[in-house]
Design a protein around this motif. Structure first.
Motif, PDB file in Angstrom:
ATOM      1  N   LYS A  65       0.874  -1.180   0.000  1.00  0.00           N
ATOM      2  CA  LYS A  65       0.000   0.000   0.000  1.00  0.00           C
ATOM      3  C   LYS A  65       0.900   1.216   0.000  1.00  0.00           C
ATOM      4  CE  LYS A  65      -2.634   1.088   3.678  1.00  0.00           C
ATOM      5  NZ  LYS A  65      -3.601   0.785   4.753  1.00  0.00           N
ATOM      6  N   ASP A  66       0.395   2.352  -0.451  1.00  0.00           N
ATOM      7  CA  ASP A  66       1.217   3.553  -0.543  1.00  0.00           C
ATOM      8  C   ASP A  66       0.464   4.735   0.044  1.00  0.00           C
ATOM      9  OD1 ASP A  66       3.451   5.044  -1.175  1.00  0.00           O
ATOM     10  OD2 ASP A  66       3.468   4.490  -3.296  1.00  0.00           O
ATOM     11  N   GLY A  67       1.196   5.785   0.385  1.00  0.00           N
ATOM     12  CA  GLY A  67       0.537   6.935   0.960  1.00  0.00           C
ATOM     13  C   GLY A  67       1.500   8.053   1.309  1.00  0.00           C
ATOM     14  N   LEU A  68       0.937   9.087   1.918  1.00  0.00           N
ATOM     15  CA  LEU A  68       1.674  10.302   2.261  1.00  0.00           C
ATOM     16  C   LEU A  68       1.651  10.517   3.768  1.00  0.00           C
ATOM     17  CD1 LEU A  68       0.105  12.583  -0.500  1.00  0.00           C
ATOM     18  CD2 LEU A  68       2.251  11.298  -0.645  1.00  0.00           C
ATOM     19  N   TYR A  69       2.627  11.266   4.254  1.00  0.00           N
ATOM     20  CA  TYR A  69       2.697  11.565   5.686  1.00  0.00           C
ATOM     21  C   TYR A  69       1.564  12.514   6.098  1.00  0.00           C
ATOM     22  CZ  TYR A  69       7.241   9.319   6.146  1.00  0.00           C
ATOM     23  OH  TYR A  69       8.257   8.396   6.180  1.00  0.00           O
ATOM     24  N   PRO A  70       1.184  12.506   7.387  1.00  0.00           N
ATOM     25  CA  PRO A  70       0.155  13.431   7.872  1.00  0.00           C
ATOM     26  C   PRO A  70       0.582  14.888   7.681  1.00  0.00           C
ATOM     27  CG  PRO A  70       0.621  11.735   9.519  1.00  0.00           C
ATOM     28  CD  PRO A  70       1.685  11.628   8.464  1.00  0.00           C
ATOM     29  N   THR A  71      -0.402  15.733   7.485  1.00  0.00           N
ATOM     30  CA  THR A  71      -0.136  17.165   7.350  1.00  0.00           C
ATOM     31  C   THR A  71      -0.785  17.973   8.464  1.00  0.00           C
ATOM     32  OG1 THR A  71      -2.024  17.398   5.847  1.00  0.00           O
ATOM     33  CG2 THR A  71       0.148  17.040   4.843  1.00  0.00           C
ATOM     34  N   ASN A  72      -1.455  17.285   9.415  1.00  0.00           N
ATOM     35  CA  ASN A  72      -1.959  17.951  10.619  1.00  0.00           C
ATOM     36  C   ASN A  72      -1.943  16.923  11.744  1.00  0.00           C
ATOM     37  OD1 ASN A  72      -4.792  16.732  11.013  1.00  0.00           O
ATOM     38  ND2 ASN A  72      -4.900  17.451   8.887  1.00  0.00           N
ATOM     39  N   GLY A  73      -2.213  17.384  12.943  1.00  0.00           N
ATOM     40  CA  GLY A  73      -2.075  16.529  14.114  1.00  0.00           C
ATOM     41  C   GLY A  73      -3.278  15.698  14.463  1.00  0.00           C
ATOM     42  N   ASP A  87      10.550 -14.251   1.276  1.00  0.00           N
ATOM     43  CA  ASP A  87      10.127 -14.634  -0.069  1.00  0.00           C
ATOM     44  C   ASP A  87       8.740 -15.251   0.029  1.00  0.00           C
ATOM     45  OD1 ASP A  87      10.136 -15.083  -2.777  1.00  0.00           O
ATOM     46  OD2 ASP A  87      11.400 -16.859  -2.688  1.00  0.00           O
ATOM     47  N   SER A  88       7.805 -14.462   0.500  1.00  0.00           N
ATOM     48  CA  SER A  88       6.494 -15.002   0.819  1.00  0.00           C
ATOM     49  C   SER A  88       5.384 -14.123   0.229  1.00  0.00           C
ATOM     50  CB  SER A  88       6.352 -15.135   2.340  1.00  0.00           C
ATOM     51  OG  SER A  88       5.198 -15.852   2.684  1.00  0.00           O
ATOM     52  N   TRP A  89       4.381 -13.819   1.036  1.00  0.00           N
ATOM     53  CA  TRP A  89       3.166 -13.171   0.560  1.00  0.00           C
ATOM     54  C   TRP A  89       3.320 -11.664   0.406  1.00  0.00           C
ATOM     55  CZ3 TRP A  89       0.107 -17.110  -0.616  1.00  0.00           C
ATOM     56  CH2 TRP A  89       0.205 -18.284   0.135  1.00  0.00           C
ATOM     57  N   VAL A  90       2.690 -11.118  -0.639  1.00  0.00           N
ATOM     58  CA  VAL A  90       2.544  -9.673  -0.846  1.00  0.00           C
ATOM     59  C   VAL A  90       1.078  -9.427  -1.177  1.00  0.00           C
ATOM     60  CG1 VAL A  90       3.213  -7.669  -2.209  1.00  0.00           C
ATOM     61  CG2 VAL A  90       4.906  -9.454  -1.711  1.00  0.00           C
ATOM     62  N   THR A  91       0.379  -8.745  -0.287  1.00  0.00           N
ATOM     63  CA  THR A  91      -1.062  -8.564  -0.416  1.00  0.00           C
ATOM     64  C   THR A  91      -1.382  -7.114  -0.741  1.00  0.00           C
ATOM     65  OG1 THR A  91      -1.396 -10.304   1.252  1.00  0.00           O
ATOM     66  CG2 THR A  91      -3.287  -8.891   0.743  1.00  0.00           C
ATOM     67  N   ILE A  92      -1.862  -6.877  -1.944  1.00  0.00           N
ATOM     68  CA  ILE A  92      -2.210  -5.513  -2.350  1.00  0.00           C
ATOM     69  C   ILE A  92      -3.465  -5.060  -1.599  1.00  0.00           C
ATOM     70  CG2 ILE A  92      -3.006  -4.074  -4.272  1.00  0.00           C
ATOM     71  CD1 ILE A  92      -1.381  -5.965  -6.121  1.00  0.00           C
ATOM     72  N   GLU A  93      -3.389  -3.861  -1.023  1.00  0.00           N
ATOM     73  CA  GLU A  93      -4.547  -3.275  -0.347  1.00  0.00           C
ATOM     74  C   GLU A  93      -4.746  -1.856  -0.872  1.00  0.00           C
ATOM     75  OE1 GLU A  93      -6.397  -2.965   4.133  1.00  0.00           O
ATOM     76  OE2 GLU A  93      -4.244  -2.641   3.905  1.00  0.00           O
ATOM     77  N   ARG A  94      -5.892  -1.612  -1.445  1.00  0.00           N
ATOM     78  CA  ARG A  94      -6.237  -0.263  -1.939  1.00  0.00           C
ATOM     79  C   ARG A  94      -7.558   0.117  -1.312  1.00  0.00           C
ATOM     80  NH1 ARG A  94      -5.966   4.651  -2.712  1.00  0.00           N
ATOM     81  NH2 ARG A  94      -6.026   5.610  -4.787  1.00  0.00           N
ATOM     82  N   GLU A  95      -7.500   1.014  -0.320  1.00  0.00           N
ATOM     83  CA  GLU A  95      -8.661   1.294   0.520  1.00  0.00           C
ATOM     84  C   GLU A  95      -9.506   2.448  -0.011  1.00  0.00           C
ATOM     85  OE1 GLU A  95      -8.023  -0.154   4.847  1.00  0.00           O
ATOM     86  OE2 GLU A  95      -6.357   1.196   4.417  1.00  0.00           O
ATOM     87  N   ILE A  96     -10.017   2.244  -1.227  1.00  0.00           N
ATOM     88  CA  ILE A  96     -11.062   3.112  -1.758  1.00  0.00           C
ATOM     89  C   ILE A  96     -12.254   2.221  -2.057  1.00  0.00           C
ATOM     90  CG2 ILE A  96      -9.499   4.890  -2.636  1.00  0.00           C
ATOM     91  CD1 ILE A  96      -9.646   3.606  -5.369  1.00  0.00           C
ATOM     92  N   GLU A  97     -13.307   2.750  -2.614  1.00  0.00           N
ATOM     93  CA  GLU A  97     -14.558   2.010  -2.791  1.00  0.00           C
ATOM     94  C   GLU A  97     -14.312   0.633  -3.404  1.00  0.00           C
ATOM     95  OE1 GLU A  97     -18.876   2.334  -5.083  1.00  0.00           O
ATOM     96  OE2 GLU A  97     -17.434   3.982  -5.210  1.00  0.00           O
ATOM     97  N   GLU A  98     -14.704  -0.392  -2.650  1.00  0.00           N
ATOM     98  CA  GLU A  98     -14.451  -1.760  -3.093  1.00  0.00           C
ATOM     99  C   GLU A  98     -15.228  -2.075  -4.364  1.00  0.00           C
ATOM    100  OE1 GLU A  98     -14.301  -6.258  -1.193  1.00  0.00           O
ATOM    101  OE2 GLU A  98     -15.619  -4.754  -0.317  1.00  0.00           O
ATOM    102  N   GLY A  99     -14.521  -2.621  -5.332  1.00  0.00           N
ATOM    103  CA  GLY A  99     -15.159  -3.011  -6.577  1.00  0.00           C
ATOM    104  C   GLY A  99     -15.333  -1.892  -7.577  1.00  0.00           C
ATOM    105  N   SER A 100     -14.943  -0.673  -7.207  1.00  0.00           N
ATOM    106  CA  SER A 100     -15.103   0.461  -8.110  1.00  0.00           C
ATOM    107  C   SER A 100     -14.121   0.358  -9.268  1.00  0.00           C
ATOM    108  CB  SER A 100     -14.877   1.773  -7.363  1.00  0.00           C
ATOM    109  OG  SER A 100     -13.526   1.864  -6.911  1.00  0.00           O
TER     110      SER A 100
END
Length: 280
Positions: A206-214, A243-256
């Motif tokens: 999964k990928d993302g950005l650092y927080p910009t507020n507290g 050398d095992s599992w890599v599970t893609i997770e994209r947390e936006i609307e499922e099935g979109s």
């Protein structure tokens, strides 16, 4: 290295369609996720086992949710998430033990969850009771020959390691969510491997950005659009012998359409990096 996706079920009747979608991606593994303990039944386990066999899908881990409120921010999250809040702890220990038994019926050895915002101060009066609760769950899983995996994010890597040491069982592991450490502002996932790399048993790509507020977590992004250095990550994982599992997770609307496209792009992106890193 086996690439898969998250497959959630809160309605068992929708599960087969989700497995068909997984196969359309050209994948044959997943983490199974459920936040409804009422669904942890033997009947559902037998049905899921039959579906997985029919579609030729391996389940790498069971992501086990728990009852009660859950608010994903830095304020109310401290009060609602995981086993940290004392008022929900007893019920959630039962949820996790029941979920582990459900996973055992499915033949799954790894059970994943968020423990919550584990106190960074080991002298915090809530730290020791939390570790007792974690030990209760871990010992239950040990009887099932299972591992209890902490999903990264809400605690610093050294805090997680300290909790492992305090709990003291030999069946604790890490589900490394590559983005969560960034989204929560806790660490860089590549450097975090220096602390707990030997415990990693599964990965949420999964990928993302650092927080910009507290108050609010950072923003999740499509893989390759955020701050995760996947090439360096997999290079260090290779050094660690992973050398095992890599599970893609994209947390936006499922099935979109957006999620579908992002997952397809992620498969190509990750395969290219993994092939390059692991062929060296």
């Amino acid at each position: 290295m086996k690439i898969g996706t998250m497959v959630q079920f809160h309605d068992i009747s929708l599960l087969e369609g989700k497995l068909k979608r997984l196969k359309e991606f050209g994948l044959s593994s997943c983490q199974l996720s459920c936040w409804e303990p009422k669904l942890f039944t033997q009947e559902n386990a037998q049905y899921i086992k039959a579906l997985m066999k029919e579609y030729g899908i391996e389940v790498s881990a069971f992501w086990c949710g728990w009852e009660g409120p859950r608010i994903w921010d830095f304020y109310d999250g401290q009060l609602t998430l995981g086993l940290v809040p004392a008022e929900y702890r007893t019920a959630r220990v039962k949820n996790l033990c029941d979920g582990a038994d459900f996973a055992k019926e499915l033949g799954i050895t790894d059970v994943v969850t968020h423990m919550g915002f584990i106190p960074e101060n080991p002298n915090d009066p809530n730290f020791a009771p939390l570790c007792v609760a974690v030990r209760t769950v871990a010992e239950h899983l040990k009887k099932n020959n299972q591992y209890l995996l902490f999903e990264t994010g809400q605690e610093t890597p050294v805090t997680m390691l300290r909790c492992f040491e305090k709990v003291g069982t030999d069946n604790l592991g890490v589900n490394l969510d590559t983005a969560n450490l960034i989204l929560y502002g806790k660490a860089n996932p590549v450097d975090a491997l220096d602390v707990f790399g030997r415990y990693v048993r599964n990965i949420h790509a999964k990928d993302g950005l650092y927080p910009t507020n507290g108050r609010e977590l950072g923003q999740e992004t499509a893989i390759g659009k955020g701050k995760v250095d996947f090439r360096s990550l997999f290079a260090k994982l290779r050094e660690l012998g992973y050398d095992s599992w890599v599970t893609i997770e994209r947390e936006i609307e499922e099935g979109s359409d957006a999620q579908t496209q992002d997952i397809r792009n992620s498969i190509v992106y990750l395969k290219q990096i993994i092939d390059e890193v692991y062929e060296k």
